[in-house]
Scaffold this active site. Structure first.
Site, mmCIF file in Angstrom:
data_model
loop_
_atom_site.group_PDB
_atom_site.id
_atom_site.type_symbol
_atom_site.label_atom_id
_atom_site.label_comp_id
_atom_site.label_asym_id
_atom_site.label_seq_id
_atom_site.Cartn_x
_atom_site.Cartn_y
_atom_site.Cartn_z
ATOM 1 N N ARG A 42 0.820 -1.219 0.000
ATOM 2 C CA ARG A 42 0.000 0.000 0.000
ATOM 3 C C ARG A 42 0.850 1.264 0.000
ATOM 4 O O ARG A 42 0.429 2.286 -0.557
ATOM 5 C CB ARG A 42 -0.945 -0.012 1.206
ATOM 6 C CG ARG A 42 -2.149 -0.911 0.993
ATOM 7 C CD ARG A 42 -3.010 -0.953 2.217
ATOM 8 N NE ARG A 42 -4.334 -1.484 1.928
ATOM 9 C CZ ARG A 42 -5.241 -1.739 2.852
ATOM 10 N NH1 ARG A 42 -4.971 -1.516 4.134
ATOM 11 N NH2 ARG A 42 -6.423 -2.209 2.524
ATOM 12 N N LYS A 201 -15.013 -16.108 6.594
ATOM 13 C CA LYS A 201 -16.430 -15.912 6.877
ATOM 14 C C LYS A 201 -17.287 -15.729 5.647
ATOM 15 O O LYS A 201 -17.052 -14.851 4.830
ATOM 16 C CB LYS A 201 -16.596 -14.699 7.802
ATOM 17 C CG LYS A 201 -16.193 -15.031 9.242
ATOM 18 C CD LYS A 201 -15.911 -13.798 10.048
ATOM 19 C CE LYS A 201 -17.187 -13.087 10.451
ATOM 20 N NZ LYS A 201 -16.875 -11.787 11.084
ATOM 21 N N GLY A 356 -6.951 -8.151 1.289
ATOM 22 C CA GLY A 356 -5.621 -8.165 1.895
ATOM 23 C C GLY A 356 -4.986 -9.547 1.895
ATOM 24 O O GLY A 356 -3.829 -9.702 1.514
ATOM 25 N N GLY A 379 -12.038 -4.669 2.226
ATOM 26 C CA GLY A 379 -13.460 -4.351 2.351
ATOM 27 C C GLY A 379 -13.947 -3.459 1.220
ATOM 28 O O GLY A 379 -15.059 -3.647 0.703
HETATM 29 C C1 3PG Z 1 -8.436 -2.047 5.394
HETATM 30 O O1 3PG Z 1 -7.320 -2.495 5.636
HETATM 31 O O2 3PG Z 1 -9.428 -2.767 5.217
HETATM 32 C C2 3PG Z 1 -8.580 -0.563 5.245
HETATM 33 O O3 3PG Z 1 -7.389 0.082 5.532
HETATM 34 C C3 3PG Z 1 -9.705 -0.054 6.086
HETATM 35 O O4 3PG Z 1 -9.469 -0.348 7.425
HETATM 36 P P1 3PG Z 1 -10.700 -0.624 8.386
HETATM 37 O O5 3PG Z 1 -11.302 -1.919 7.947
HETATM 38 O O6 3PG Z 1 -10.126 -0.692 9.769
HETATM 39 O O7 3PG Z 1 -11.666 0.518 8.221
HETATM 40 MG MG MG Z 2 -11.036 -3.823 6.628
#
Ligand code: 3PG
Ligand code: MG
Length: 402
Positions: A42, A201, A356, A379
């Protein structure tokens, strides 16, 4: 403005940044291992926009969250170490200040410092509340705003949404590229279109499955989430992870898929282990022989079946590992999928990997440059594939940059 223009995101190229300080929201939320950055994807992905802004004569106020400190100062989640890595990549000094919008941030942003890095946005409880006062404090540090934090654009937070109401705003190149690459999957994908879904999940992925049913030809499901689908199909899964409260919903989704003619492929063999841990006893077995063990990876037959389907596709989207890939003994299924996707890419398929864990798996396997696109969003990429408009992107379309 035509409808087409209204849909177009304003980008850095539409902003006049010469001589200005630009607030840049990046997603520098990278995995840390004992304080060490274990994957800097990132940070590397953020360089292009920052470089372009600097070359255009801007000074920067870079900001990001790291982890989930929930409004408190957490020493291990300070951004200074991230600033060091960013400075190395940009080959320029990064001034990491110890507060978010306080005196140190204000002073640094008013100075000649070319690159200021604000402290972790989530140290301030007002960030996640999209508090207008906090947005105003952030906006007061700069004269323009760029959102390049694709991975955070599903969060309606002050640094993502609030500031766009206050400053001329635009999308960074990373954000714009992610939107383009992911939306290409949803609009007129070349067929066959195959989705490979995994991870722990099923509840995280049901929305995606529902949205993709209208678009894909086949969905291969691995990872622990597959066990909830297998239970919905009446199979025994031993002690594998199952979301019992989702079984009815999952059964309904499987029926919808069948009615739409979408093939849903589930594991027929698994790696069955006594515990989901390094060093546990394990064995590759047909699902029916799982006994009281739990499934920690798809088995070789399933890996081959998924691989064949992927190799025959013209469009592939992959989100979520097939097993506990961090443990080498349980990584083979994920490797089989990664290899099949790399093969499909080589023969001309359009392939996108999001989330991720799957991008970390791809990096671990050295295949991250063998697919068409690896998303920096977890997400965020899922919500986009669910067909949702992300708040950060909607804000740019409506914001002062238009
Ligand atoms: C992630 O890694 O999913 C993003 O950086 C957002 O982070 P968060 O899910 O804690 O909002
Ligand atoms: Mg997240």
């Amino acid at each position: 403005m035509t409808a087409e223009e209204a849909k177009k995101l304003p980008t850095i190229d539409d902003l006049d940044v010469g001589g200005q300080r630009v607030l840049v929201r990046c997603d520098l939320n990278v995995p840390l291992d004992d304080g060490r950055i274990s994957d800097d994807m990132r940070i590397r992905a953020s360089v292009r926009s920052l470089r372009a802004l600097l070359d255009g004569g801007a000074r920067l106020a870079v900001c990001s969250h790291l982890g989930r400190p929930k409004g408190d100062v957490v020493e291990d989640l300070r951004l200074a170490p991230i600033g060091l890595r960013l400075g190395e990549l940009l080959e320029q000094d990064v001034v990491a200040v110890p507060d978010v919008t306080g005196p140190a941030a204000r002073e640094a942003c008013a100075s000649d410092a070319q690159i200021v890095l604000l402290e972790n946005l989530r140290f301030d409880p007002r960030e996640e509340k999209n508090d207008p006062g906090f947005a105003a404090e952030l906006a007061a540090l700069a004269q323009a705003f760029v959102n390049d934090a694709f991975g955070s654009s599903h969060r309606a937070h002050a640094s993502v949404v609030g500031v766009t109401k206050l400053l001329p705003s635009a999308a960074g190149y990373l954000l714009a590229e992610e939107v383009e690459k992911l939306e290409r999957l949803l609009h007129d994908p070349e067929r066959p279109f195959v989705a490979v879904l995994g991870g722990a999940k099923v509840s995280d992925k049901l929305g995606v499955i529902v949205h993709l049913i209208e678009r894909v030809d086949a969905i291969c499901v691995g990872g622990a989430m597959a066990f909830t689908l297998l239970v919905a199909r009446g199979k025994g899964v031993g002690r594998s992870l199952v979301e019992r409260d989702r079984v009815d919903e999952v059964r309904e989704v499987l029926e919808r898929a069948e009615a739409a003619g979408v093939e849903v492929l589930l594991p027929t063999d698994v790696v069955a282990a006594t515990a989901p841990e390094e060093g546990a006893d394990y064995q590759e077995v047909p699902l029916a022989e799982i006994g009281d063990r739990l499934g920690v990876d798809i088995g070789p037959d399933t890996g081959k079946r998924f691989g064949d389907v992927v190799r025959g596709a013209k469009t592939v989207v992959w989100n979520g590992p097939m097993g506990i890939f961090e443990i080498d003994a349980f990584a083979k299924g994920t490797l089989a999928v990664a290899e099949a996707i790399a093969d499909a890419t080589r023969t001309g398929a359009y392939t996108v990997v999001g989330g991720g864990d799957s991008s970390a798996a791809l990096t671990k396997l050295g295949k991250d440059d063998e697919v068409s696109h690896v998303s920096t969003g977890g997400g965020a990429s899922l919500e986009l594939l669910e067909g949702k408009e992300l708040p950060g992107i909607a804000a740019l379309r409506q914001g002062r940059g238009r």
